[in-house]
Design a protein around this motif. Structure first.
Motif, PDB file in Angstrom:
ATOM      1  N   ASP A   1       0.822  -1.204   0.000  1.00 33.71           N
ATOM      2  CA  ASP A   1       0.000   0.000   0.000  1.00 33.71           C
ATOM      3  C   ASP A   1       0.859   1.259   0.000  1.00 33.71           C
ATOM      4  OD1 ASP A   1      -2.258  -1.583   0.103  1.00 33.71           O
ATOM      5  OD2 ASP A   1      -2.486  -1.417   2.271  1.00 33.71           O
TER       6      ASP A   1
ATOM      7  N   ARG B   1      -0.687  -6.656   4.808  1.00 34.51           N
ATOM      8  CA  ARG B   1      -0.528  -5.296   4.282  1.00 34.51           C
ATOM      9  C   ARG B   1       0.881  -4.808   4.576  1.00 34.51           C
ATOM     10  NH1 ARG B   1      -4.742  -3.507   1.062  1.00 34.51           N
ATOM     11  NH2 ARG B   1      -6.492  -4.830   1.592  1.00 34.51           N
TER      12      ARG B   1
ATOM     13  N   ASP C   1     -10.026  -1.454   1.468  1.00 32.83           N
ATOM     14  CA  ASP C   1      -8.979  -2.330   2.008  1.00 32.83           C
ATOM     15  C   ASP C   1      -9.532  -3.183   3.148  1.00 32.83           C
ATOM     16  OD1 ASP C   1      -7.188  -1.208   0.220  1.00 32.83           O
ATOM     17  OD2 ASP C   1      -6.227   0.079   1.725  1.00 32.83           O
TER      18      ASP C   1
ATOM     19  N   ASP D   1      -9.889  -7.281   3.179  1.00 39.59           N
ATOM     20  CA  ASP D   1      -9.341  -8.121   4.253  1.00 39.59           C
ATOM     21  C   ASP D   1     -10.421  -9.024   4.841  1.00 39.59           C
ATOM     22  OD1 ASP D   1      -6.967  -6.812   3.794  1.00 39.59           O
ATOM     23  OD2 ASP D   1      -7.053  -5.587   5.615  1.00 39.59           O
TER      24      ASP D   1
ATOM     25  N   HIS E   1      -3.378   5.158   0.472  1.00 39.36           N
ATOM     26  CA  HIS E   1      -4.083   4.334   1.453  1.00 39.36           C
ATOM     27  C   HIS E   1      -4.085   4.952   2.842  1.00 39.36           C
ATOM     28  CE1 HIS E   1      -4.705   0.928  -1.297  1.00 39.36           C
ATOM     29  NE2 HIS E   1      -3.599   1.392  -1.860  1.00 39.36           N
TER      30      HIS E   1
END
Length: 138
Positions: free
Chosen positions: A54, A102, A86, A90, A59
């Motif tokens: 990321d 991540r 995100d 997940d 992000h």
């Protein structure tokens, strides 16, 4: 924004070099789950681990994120939407038995690769082991 690289960034390439150096083999830029338009940067299929590299700006990194002064509302909405996507990714991966890892672009590639290696070692299926159902174990 169209000029920004979305794949094969320098952070991603550094991580992939380190992963390969320590002996891990992987697939790149694949969708771990069918029917969901989310592509992981590095995928370890047998271990069911998806790695996302990321970017700090895109992000909303807690350490390095910056909020532009111009067009503030647009950027805040965009970055918050990325963060919520995100989290949803997940969650979807977790529900399907996958582990999402991540990695921030500012992280040291060797440290991140070591962390991923530890995760893979705990999740990799043992060769030759029979599933409990086959062995009759409940």
């Amino acid at each position: 924004m169209s000029k920004q690289r979305s794949r094969d960034t320098s952070a991603e390439m550094s991580l992939r070099r380190e992963l390969h150096r320590i002996g891990l083999r992987y697939r790149i830029h694949q969708r771990p789950l069918r029917g969901i338009r989310r592509e992981a940067d590095v995928v370890f299929g047998p271990a069911k681990v998806a790695v996302f590299v990321d970017g700090c700006f895109w992000h909303g990194c807690p350490d390095h994120a910056t909020w532009p002064k111009r067009n503030r509302d647009f950027w805040r909405t965009k970055i918050e939407k990325n963060r919520s996507r995100d989290l949803e990714t997940d969650r979807l991966l977790s529900e399907a038995g996958w582990l999402s890892v991540r990695v921030w672009e500012h992280e040291d590639a060797a440290d991140a690769a070591g962390r991923i290696h530890e995760v893979i070692a705990t999740r990799r299926p043992v060769r030759g082991a029979m599933p409990d159902i086959v062995r009759g174990v409940d």
